[in-house]
Every structure is written in C-alpha cells, then in structure tokens.
Write a protein that holds these residues in place. Structure first.
Motif, PDB file in Angstrom:
ATOM      1  N   LEU A   1       0.810  -1.209  -0.155  1.00 19.60           N
ATOM      2  CA  LEU A   1       0.021   0.029  -0.098  1.00 19.60           C
ATOM      3  C   LEU A   1       0.834   1.194   0.136  1.00 19.60           C
ATOM      4  O   LEU A   1       0.257   2.455  -0.508  1.00 19.60           O
ATOM      5  CB  LEU A   1      -0.971   0.011   1.186  1.00 19.60           C
ATOM      6  N   ASP A   2       1.846   1.172   0.334  1.00 13.11           N
ATOM      7  CA  ASP A   2       3.059   2.452   0.545  1.00 13.11           C
ATOM      8  C   ASP A   2       4.238   2.358  -0.415  1.00 13.11           C
ATOM      9  O   ASP A   2       4.906   1.187  -0.228  1.00 13.11           O
ATOM     10  CB  ASP A   2       3.445   2.615   2.042  1.00 13.11           C
ATOM     11  N   SER A   3       4.316   3.129  -1.157  1.00 11.51           N
ATOM     12  CA  SER A   3       5.491   3.049  -2.135  1.00 11.51           C
ATOM     13  C   SER A   3       6.880   3.399  -1.332  1.00 11.51           C
ATOM     14  O   SER A   3       7.908   2.999  -1.355  1.00 11.51           O
ATOM     15  CB  SER A   3       5.531   3.833  -3.385  1.00 11.51           C
ATOM     16  N   GLN A   4       6.757   4.497  -0.248  1.00 17.04           N
ATOM     17  CA  GLN A   4       7.737   4.905   0.272  1.00 17.04           C
ATOM     18  C   GLN A   4       7.407   5.165   1.905  1.00 17.04           C
ATOM     19  O   GLN A   4       6.392   5.656   1.885  1.00 17.04           O
ATOM     20  CB  GLN A   4       8.315   6.383  -0.225  1.00 17.04           C
ATOM     21  N   VAL A   5       8.268   4.684   2.673  1.00 15.02           N
ATOM     22  CA  VAL A   5       7.997   5.055   4.100  1.00 15.02           C
ATOM     23  C   VAL A   5       9.275   5.574   4.575  1.00 15.02           C
ATOM     24  O   VAL A   5      10.159   4.964   4.997  1.00 15.02           O
ATOM     25  CB  VAL A   5       7.421   3.761   4.972  1.00 15.02           C
ATOM     26  N   PRO A   6       9.378   6.905   5.091  1.00 14.25           N
ATOM     27  CA  PRO A   6      10.127   7.632   5.794  1.00 14.25           C
ATOM     28  C   PRO A   6      10.049   7.624   7.115  1.00 14.25           C
ATOM     29  O   PRO A   6       8.764   7.591   7.859  1.00 14.25           O
ATOM     30  CB  PRO A   6      10.196   8.966   5.244  1.00 14.25           C
ATOM     31  N   VAL A   7      11.236   7.139   7.954  1.00 17.86           N
ATOM     32  CA  VAL A   7      10.830   7.126   9.419  1.00 17.86           C
ATOM     33  C   VAL A   7      12.524   7.507  10.165  1.00 17.86           C
ATOM     34  O   VAL A   7      13.378   7.440   9.390  1.00 17.86           O
ATOM     35  CB  VAL A   7      10.589   5.638   9.550  1.00 17.86           C
ATOM     36  N   PHE A   8      12.356   8.113  11.312  1.00 18.95           N
ATOM     37  CA  PHE A   8      13.729   8.311  11.889  1.00 18.95           C
ATOM     38  C   PHE A   8      14.243   7.190  12.436  1.00 18.95           C
ATOM     39  O   PHE A   8      13.493   6.403  12.876  1.00 18.95           O
ATOM     40  CB  PHE A   8      13.405   9.350  12.873  1.00 18.95           C
ATOM     41  N   GLU A   9      15.390   7.213  12.748  1.00 21.90           N
ATOM     42  CA  GLU A   9      16.074   5.993  13.407  1.00 21.90           C
ATOM     43  C   GLU A   9      15.876   5.857  14.686  1.00 21.90           C
ATOM     44  O   GLU A   9      15.192   6.764  15.608  1.00 21.90           O
ATOM     45  CB  GLU A   9      17.654   6.409  13.342  1.00 21.90           C
ATOM     46  N   GLU A  10      15.528   4.815  15.059  1.00 21.29           N
ATOM     47  CA  GLU A  10      14.754   4.054  16.575  1.00 21.29           C
ATOM     48  C   GLU A  10      13.424   4.222  16.604  1.00 21.29           C
ATOM     49  O   GLU A  10      12.924   3.703  17.502  1.00 21.29           O
ATOM     50  CB  GLU A  10      15.739   4.783  17.842  1.00 21.29           C
ATOM     51  N   ALA A  11      12.688   4.646  15.597  1.00 22.40           N
ATOM     52  CA  ALA A  11      11.233   4.812  15.664  1.00 22.40           C
ATOM     53  C   ALA A  11      10.913   3.372  15.279  1.00 22.40           C
ATOM     54  O   ALA A  11      11.542   2.819  14.610  1.00 22.40           O
ATOM     55  CB  ALA A  11      10.877   5.902  14.567  1.00 22.40           C
ATOM     56  N   PRO A  12       9.700   3.013  15.603  1.00 23.21           N
ATOM     57  CA  PRO A  12       8.808   1.679  15.078  1.00 23.21           C
ATOM     58  C   PRO A  12       8.503   2.068  13.654  1.00 23.21           C
ATOM     59  O   PRO A  12       8.401   3.235  13.132  1.00 23.21           O
ATOM     60  CB  PRO A  12       7.814   1.569  15.918  1.00 23.21           C
TER      61      PRO A  12
END
Lengths: 115, 115
Positions: free
Chosen positions: B7-18
């Motif tokens: 469903l998601d082409s890109q998922v940005p996330v910060f380090e140590e986040a779930p």
C-alpha cells in the motif's frame, strides 16, 4: 552453501547485440527461476526449470529470449537482438523440493543496460 | 490468481522509531507469504515467511510479521529501525491455486531511515 551466483554482475551492450547471462544455483537445489526487475518495480517471473526441464515460461519471455539448463546445474539466459526495453536487472533464484520449495533464494542479479 | 498489494511506495522514518510496512493479499486458497529485502544494487534476501501455524512470524534483523486472515494482511514490523534498514522491501506470494512455482511480488516499499 555458497548461495546463488550470477555472472556478469553488470553488462552494457549496444542495441541489436546478443547477450548471455549465467546463473549457478545452490548446489542441492533442483529448481531454478529467472526473473526480471525494472526500476521501481518488483521482480517479474520469466521462466522456471526443474532439473534440466523448462516447465514454465511467462508471456514476458518473447522469442528473443531463451533459457537453458543443460545438465540440471547452472543455467544461461540469452537475449538476442537486444532492445532498449530489455534494460533491467535479471535475477536468478533457486529452491529445493518439498513443501518449503516455494521459498526461493536469490542471486545478486545481472544488471543489463542496452544503449 | 493470488496477488499481493503493497500500500505504500515509500515510508520515511527516523532512526530508532517503529515501522510498519503494509501488505495485503488476495487468495481463495491456503496461502504462503514471504517478505524479501533488497539493498541497493543487490539481489533479494528472504526476511521471513509464513507457511502455516503461528500467525506471528519472526525473521532476521529484528523484523516480524503478522498473518491476519480476516483482514487478508501480512504487515511487516520492526520496533526500532536502524540506518542500515534503509532498503526496498517486497511482499511475495506463490501461485498455489494453480500450482505454479513462480512468486508474484508486490511493487515494493522503499524504507528510508533518517538520522
């Protein structure tokens, strides 16, 4: 177990030339698969061997493509009269028999660039 | 035919986040499901697989996935991501209803872990 290997890793060719890629599967695996992956997409199935028999071919495998696995070990994928649309990553995978044989192990791929 | 949708082409996330990467499947029969990871310019590596049994599946690199039959989902999760998890992730399903050995892949989700 040295994993699936593929050669070459990169290939640049001019349109109209023929190219051949090689895949060496995990030694005890009797099933071998070829996939094609274009930029930003998931791999797409091309063809599948069980031992030396080619059991399945995708409609993506045009008559310019041919694959062989002559002794049931390594496999080759040849593309004749390459076109720019053939530029992609070509992935090889292998698996063993049994219920878990749907689990496939992939090689590093051969990246083809047709200029 | 069995299929998967990411469903998601890109998922940005910060380090140590779930993080959760979503995959939904379509199948009229029993299903096997796989998650693969692809690092830049490399082949695919199997992260984890659901064949049967426990619906919570643990894989390599701290990833896990939960098979949910009622929601036809097989989402991938990691409680705390690292920069090194930056890669493309693919959900895949074999065509068990037709006995085909080929895997059908989703279009992929690019996980971008930011410091």
């Amino acid at each position: 177990d040295t994993g699936v290997s593929q050669n070459p890793r990169h290939k640049i060719t001019k349109r109209g030339q023929n190219v051949t890629f090689r895949c060496d599967p995990i030694s005890e695996h009797n099933r071998l698969y070829w996939y094609r992956q274009t930029l930003g997409q998931g791999p797409e199935f091309l063809t599948y061997f069980q031992n030396e028999a080619q059991l399945e071919k995708s409609r993506l495998l045009s008559d310019r493509f041919s694959a062989e696995r002559p002794k049931g070990s390594f496999s080759t994928l040849e593309i004749q009269r390459t076109e720019q649309g053939d530029s992609a990553m070509y992935l090889c995978a292998s698996s063993s028999t049994g219920a878990i044989s749907y689990e496939q192990y992939f090689g590093p791929g051969t990246r083809l660039t047709v200029t | 035919a069995q299929s998967v949708t990411q469903l998601d082409s890109q998922v940005p996330v910060f380090e140590e986040a779930p993080v959760e990467l979503r995959c939904n499947y379509s199948s009229s029969v029993s299903v096997y499901l796989f998650w693969y990871v692809q690092y830049p310019n490399q082949g695919l590596q199997l992260l984890l697989k659901y064949l049967s049994g426990s619906t919570l599946v643990k894989g390599i690199n701290g990833f896990e996935a939960e098979f949910n039959k009622s929601q036809t989902s097989f989402h991938l999760r990691k409680p705390s991501v690292h920069i090194s998890d930056t890669a493309e992730y693919f959900c895949a399903v074999p065509q068990m209803d037709t006995g085909r050995r080929a895997l059908t892949f989703g279009s992929g989700t690019r996980l971008q872990v930011q410091p």
